[in-house]
Design an enzyme around this catalytic site. Structure first.
Site, mmCIF file in Angstrom:
data_model
loop_
_atom_site.group_PDB
_atom_site.id
_atom_site.type_symbol
_atom_site.label_atom_id
_atom_site.label_comp_id
_atom_site.label_asym_id
_atom_site.label_seq_id
_atom_site.Cartn_x
_atom_site.Cartn_y
_atom_site.Cartn_z
ATOM 1 N N SER A 64 0.794 -1.239 0.000
ATOM 2 C CA SER A 64 0.000 0.000 0.000
ATOM 3 C C SER A 64 0.820 1.279 0.000
ATOM 4 C CB SER A 64 -0.940 0.011 1.201
ATOM 5 O OG SER A 64 -2.019 -0.822 0.936
ATOM 6 N N LYS A 67 0.409 3.465 -2.903
ATOM 7 C CA LYS A 67 -0.771 4.339 -3.028
ATOM 8 C C LYS A 67 -0.421 5.827 -2.908
ATOM 9 C CE LYS A 67 -3.607 0.541 -1.372
ATOM 10 N NZ LYS A 67 -4.362 -0.068 -0.259
ATOM 11 N N TYR A 191 -3.790 -2.481 -10.256
ATOM 12 C CA TYR A 191 -3.693 -2.308 -8.787
ATOM 13 C C TYR A 191 -2.812 -3.389 -8.156
ATOM 14 C CZ TYR A 191 -5.063 -2.394 -3.881
ATOM 15 O OH TYR A 191 -5.034 -2.420 -2.505
ATOM 16 N N TYR A 243 -4.603 3.325 8.081
ATOM 17 C CA TYR A 243 -5.957 2.753 8.231
ATOM 18 C C TYR A 243 -6.529 3.127 9.607
ATOM 19 C CZ TYR A 243 -3.787 0.166 4.488
ATOM 20 O OH TYR A 243 -3.109 -0.157 3.369
ATOM 21 N N VAL A 261 1.220 -3.756 3.792
ATOM 22 C CA VAL A 261 1.211 -5.059 4.464
ATOM 23 C C VAL A 261 2.468 -5.893 4.194
ATOM 24 C CG1 VAL A 261 -1.286 -5.320 4.776
ATOM 25 C CG2 VAL A 261 -0.216 -6.145 2.667
HETATM 26 N N1 GLU Z 1 -2.315 -5.241 -1.963
HETATM 27 C C1 GLU Z 1 -2.829 -5.190 -0.610
HETATM 28 C C2 GLU Z 1 -4.324 -5.366 -0.644
HETATM 29 O O1 GLU Z 1 -4.924 -4.838 -1.553
HETATM 30 C C3 GLU Z 1 -2.464 -3.879 0.004
HETATM 31 C C4 GLU Z 1 -2.870 -3.769 1.442
HETATM 32 C C5 GLU Z 1 -1.877 -3.015 2.287
HETATM 33 O O2 GLU Z 1 -0.694 -2.957 1.984
HETATM 34 O O3 GLU Z 1 -2.291 -2.473 3.313
HETATM 35 O O4 GLU Z 1 -4.894 -6.018 0.185
#
Ligand code: GLU
Length: 312
Positions: A64, A67, A191, A243, A261
């Protein structure tokens, strides 16, 4: 004066000795194979001096953290029109939650939860083939990190594609509200692949420097985004970058940061430093446990919290 290199080394040594490492993400099977004992940290100060310790040059799945860069790219492409698709409020919900989307008519709370990032990816994809859009994102990261060797880990992308049922549900749900323009498969393909970009702490901290320095890369002097945009991206990282652990991160660390993650965190001390840390074990919110602990120690010892120092 506090010596930054000493601080970084001491933190890495302390982290290497800790047993409370959290749990490696296992919902993406390929990520479950990563060694939970790894720890890396890189801090690049305003002069461009690199302070590194531990596994600073081992590539890991940025997940993530990508992003932040897709948001930067999408804002460059469509400007503030982006905010018609995605909100700017903390979600207070897990990264892959679907509940809030229903209540809010398919408009994701912010660009950093999965739904929001999928919507942002869809904007980047429009008018392109998936391969071109992914190439655009990868080249942007290679440019920012000044390193052409940065790559997409195809095994991680395939692994997530096979098991990403939640994200597939989120994308289809948004499509039903016309928040996604492109075929859902195409958007998700891009994505999953940008989440699967592999980078080391050194590359990531280099890539994040524009956020620490008012939108400019201080080495090249080139402007990546305007100072206003850099400030706003940092604000979103602070409020939404972890988050439903974002409040806790602001409370303990006090820096804009984005976790993934894969166990990485990119953090920014505005005007002072760009920081990348990696420890694959996660806490209950899906954020790197020791990564957060290390950043808390760094911010405290350097007096870098944006909310003030501990000095009387
Ligand atoms: N590719 C992971 C997902 O979409 C990213 C989640 C993350 O890094 O928090 O679940």
């Amino acid at each position: 004066m506090t010596d930054l290199q000493t601080v970084v080394r001491e933190i890495a040594a302390e982290m290497a000795a800790r047993h409370d490492r959290g749990a490696v993400a296992n919902y993406i099977p390929e990520l479950a194979r990563v060694d939970a004992g790894s720890f890396g940290m890189v801090v690049i100060d305003a002069e461009g001096k690199v302070h590194a310790a531990g596994d600073a040059d081992t590539p890991f799945s940025i997940q993530s953290i990508s992003k932040v860069f897709t948001l930067t790219l999408a804002l460059g492409m469509v400007g503030d029109r982006l905010w018609r698709r995605v909100g700017r409020e903390p979600s207070g919900n897990p990264f892959n939650s679907i509940v809030q989307l229903e209540r809010e008519c398919g408009v994701p709370r912010n660009p950093f939860i999965n739904a929001g990032a999928i919507a942002v990816t869809d904007l980047i994809l429009s008018g392109h083939q998936p391969r071109e859009a992914l190439g655009e994102i990868l080249r942007f990261l290679q440019f920012l990190a000044r390193d052409q060797t940065i790559y997409v880990d195809r095994a991680v992308a395939e692994s997530e594609k096979r098991t990403g049922f939640r994200n597939i549900a989120l994308a289809n749900y948004m499509k039903s509200f016309s928040v996604i323009d492109n075929p859902v498969d195409f958007t998700l393909g891009v994505y999953f692949h940008h989440c699967a970009i592999a980078m080391s702490c050194r590359q990531l901290a280099t890539a994040g420097r524009y956020l620490a320095h008012a939108g400019r890369n201080p080495d090249s002097g080139l402007s990546v985004v305007s100072p206003e945009r850099a400030r706003r991206i940092n604000a979103l990282m602070l409020t939404c970058g972890h988050y439903d652990g974002s409040g806790e991160f602001a409370y303990r660390v006090g820096l804009p940061g984005k976790s993934g993650v894969g166990g990485g965190i990119l953090a920014v001390a505005p005007g002072k430093a760009s920081i990348a840390v990696w420890s694959p074990g996660l806490d209950a919110n899906g954020n790197s446990h020791l990564g957060r602990v290390a950043l808390e120690m760094l911010a405290k010892r350097m007096g870098w919290s944006i909310f003030g120092t501990d000095d009387a």
